[in-house]
Design an enzyme around this catalytic site. Structure first.
Site, mmCIF file in Angstrom:
data_model
loop_
_atom_site.group_PDB
_atom_site.id
_atom_site.type_symbol
_atom_site.label_atom_id
_atom_site.label_comp_id
_atom_site.label_asym_id
_atom_site.label_seq_id
_atom_site.Cartn_x
_atom_site.Cartn_y
_atom_site.Cartn_z
ATOM 1 N N ALA A 116 0.884 -1.051 0.049
ATOM 2 C CA ALA A 116 0.136 0.088 0.187
ATOM 3 C C ALA A 116 0.849 1.227 0.047
ATOM 4 O O ALA A 116 0.368 2.087 0.089
ATOM 5 C CB ALA A 116 -0.910 0.255 1.361
ATOM 6 N N SER A 119 5.079 1.957 3.917
ATOM 7 C CA SER A 119 6.589 1.923 4.336
ATOM 8 C C SER A 119 6.719 0.691 5.494
ATOM 9 O O SER A 119 7.268 0.739 6.294
ATOM 10 C CB SER A 119 7.019 2.944 5.264
ATOM 11 N N GLU A 153 18.631 -0.045 3.672
ATOM 12 C CA GLU A 153 18.108 0.128 2.257
ATOM 13 C C GLU A 153 18.754 0.480 0.953
ATOM 14 O O GLU A 153 18.611 -0.063 -0.188
ATOM 15 C CB GLU A 153 16.691 0.974 2.404
ATOM 16 N N ASP A 165 10.961 7.776 5.368
ATOM 17 C CA ASP A 165 10.164 6.589 5.723
ATOM 18 C C ASP A 165 10.737 6.347 7.275
ATOM 19 O O ASP A 165 10.096 5.736 8.169
ATOM 20 C CB ASP A 165 10.222 5.421 5.064
HETATM 21 C C1 GLA Z 1 9.298 6.513 -1.103
HETATM 22 C C2 GLA Z 1 10.817 6.870 -0.521
HETATM 23 C C3 GLA Z 1 10.901 8.066 0.321
HETATM 24 C C4 GLA Z 1 10.541 9.205 -0.328
HETATM 25 C C5 GLA Z 1 8.979 8.943 -1.139
HETATM 26 C C6 GLA Z 1 8.627 10.020 -1.983
HETATM 27 O O1 GLA Z 1 8.576 6.536 0.000
HETATM 28 O O2 GLA Z 1 11.411 5.651 0.431
HETATM 29 O O3 GLA Z 1 12.468 8.180 1.015
HETATM 30 O O4 GLA Z 1 11.280 9.561 -1.328
HETATM 31 O O5 GLA Z 1 9.032 7.706 -1.737
HETATM 32 O O6 GLA Z 1 8.266 11.243 -1.167
#
Ligand code: GLA
Length: 373
Positions: A116, A119, A153, A165
């Site tokens: 979704a 994160s 990551e 995130d």
């Molecule tokens: C993903 C990445 C974040 C950020 C977003 C966009 O979630 O993991 O670091 O760049 O995209 O805002």
């Protein structure tokens, strides 16, 4: 606790520490983190719980309640695949930073809605990093743990994400969004009490993930770095005169710059409104963010656009895609008495497009990583 019981059953001894780290939703500030910009995510009530005990050999054993089967044993980094890369990546990143970590027995359990864009991987990294920090008394701060998780990551999993995130997962406070300056890494909790203004934040999980997403993320980063180089700046954060910057750029670099610079302004404006208890005013900024992500940054997709447009038709004050894009979730700021009409409008629009209905979620701003046993 389920994960502690599963740990005991699998390894025949209790877990020494159990840590929980949440997923996140981003209120505003998209694709700004890797441009040294501003973001405003908040932690979800869903996350990953990691139960961990030390080992004195170099072996790592791990299993997830979401992947049935016996624990996987990893004695060398290349052996890790799939979800285990996020865990082994954290061990790798801690060792790279000079910490003496032998092996560990690990069990994880997660309830972040999968796929979704909320994160779940950052939650997994931060839960494991926090547990190892505690277990081996490494003395790392929550921000340090976010950075270690991001390194795992970036350099182990190979996803060139920014810090948003992992920082949201490690540092959020209950009842607050987290304002993060991604250059200084300074944070400020911003009270987020939508209910007292009669508002709800509706998360719309489109259920789609377009495969092109992965390569496109790295390409957007590259566009931004190229644009900053053309402008003679360290990063797009340093643009002070947008009109002058745009006059020097063309094509994709121009579009990406326009998004990043205006998005940073929108984050600051939303923070100002929330601090002034004027959450009913932020809707227009959410709408503008979506249009900019769709037209300038080009990371939206039909399912996100349809959800956002239908939400506004149904009575939302504002709506936007959230997260990296190309699928995942949208958010809508909805007066509590319009929730049904917004959900009906979105579901109807999906039906007309012959798409599977989206999933609706509602989640209060929750606490960041914490020890639970
Ligand atoms: C993903 C990445 C974040 C950020 C977003 C966009 O979630 O993991 O670091 O760049 O995209 O805002």
């Amino acid at each position: 606790m389920r994960v502690a019981e599963a740990f005991q059953a699998a390894y025949g001894r209790p877990a020494d520490v159990v840590w929980h780290a949440p997923g996140r939703v981003n209120l505003i500030g998209e694709h700004t983190d890797y441009n040294d910009g501003f973001v405003l995510p908040y932690a979800l009530p869903w996350g990953v719980t990691a139960a961990v005990s030390p080992r004195d050999d170099a072996t790592v054993r791990l299993f997830s309640l979401q992947s049935p089967g016996d624990p996987t044993t990893v004695t060398a980094y290349p052996e890790s695949t799939g979800w285990t890369r996020y865990v082994v990546g954290v061990l790798w990143a801690l060792r790279e930073a000079g910490h003496q970590i032998p092996g560990a027995d690990i069990a994880v359990d997660g309830d972040v809605p999968q796929g979704a864009g909320l994160s779940s991987s950052a939650a997994l990294e931060v839960a494991v990093a926090s547990a190892l920090n505690d277990l081996y008394s490494l003395g790392l701060s929550p921000l340090d743990l976010a950075l270690v998780s991001q390194k795992a990551e970036n350099d182990f999993v190979g996803m060139p994400c920014g810090i948003m995130d992992q920082a949201a997962s490690a540092l959020s406070k209950e009842g607050h969004a987290l304002f993060l300056d991604c250059r200084t890494l300074g944070t400020r909790p911003v009270p987020l009490d939508l209910a007292s203004a009669g508002l709800e934040l509706l998360i719309v999980d489109t259920g789609v993930h377009h495969e092109l997403a992965d390569g496109q993320y790295a390409r957007r980063r590259q566009d931004c770095e190229n644009a900053a180089r053309h402008l003679g700046l360290k990063s797009l954060r340093d643009v002070t005169d947008l009109a002058a910057a745009l006059s020097e750029l063309t094509g994709d670099e121009r579009k990406r710059t326009q998004h990043v610079v205006t998005e940073n302004h929108r984050v600051e404006a939303v923070v100002g409104l929330l601090r002034a208890s004027a959450s009913q005013e932020i809707g227009a900024l959410l709408n503008a963010s979506h249009i900019s992500l769709r037209d300038q940054y080009e990371v939206s997709c039909a399912e996100l656009d349809v959800a956002v447009e239908a939400a506004v038709r149904g009575g939302a004050r504002g709506a936007r895609m959230t997260g990296g894009g190309f699928g995942g979730s949208a958010i809508a700021l909805v007066p509590a008495d319009r929730l049904d009409s917004v959900r009906t409008e979105i579901t109807g629009a999906y039906t007309r497009n012959s798409w599977a209905p989206p999933r609706f979620l509602q989640a209060p701003p929750s606490a960041g990583a914490r020890r639970v046993s």
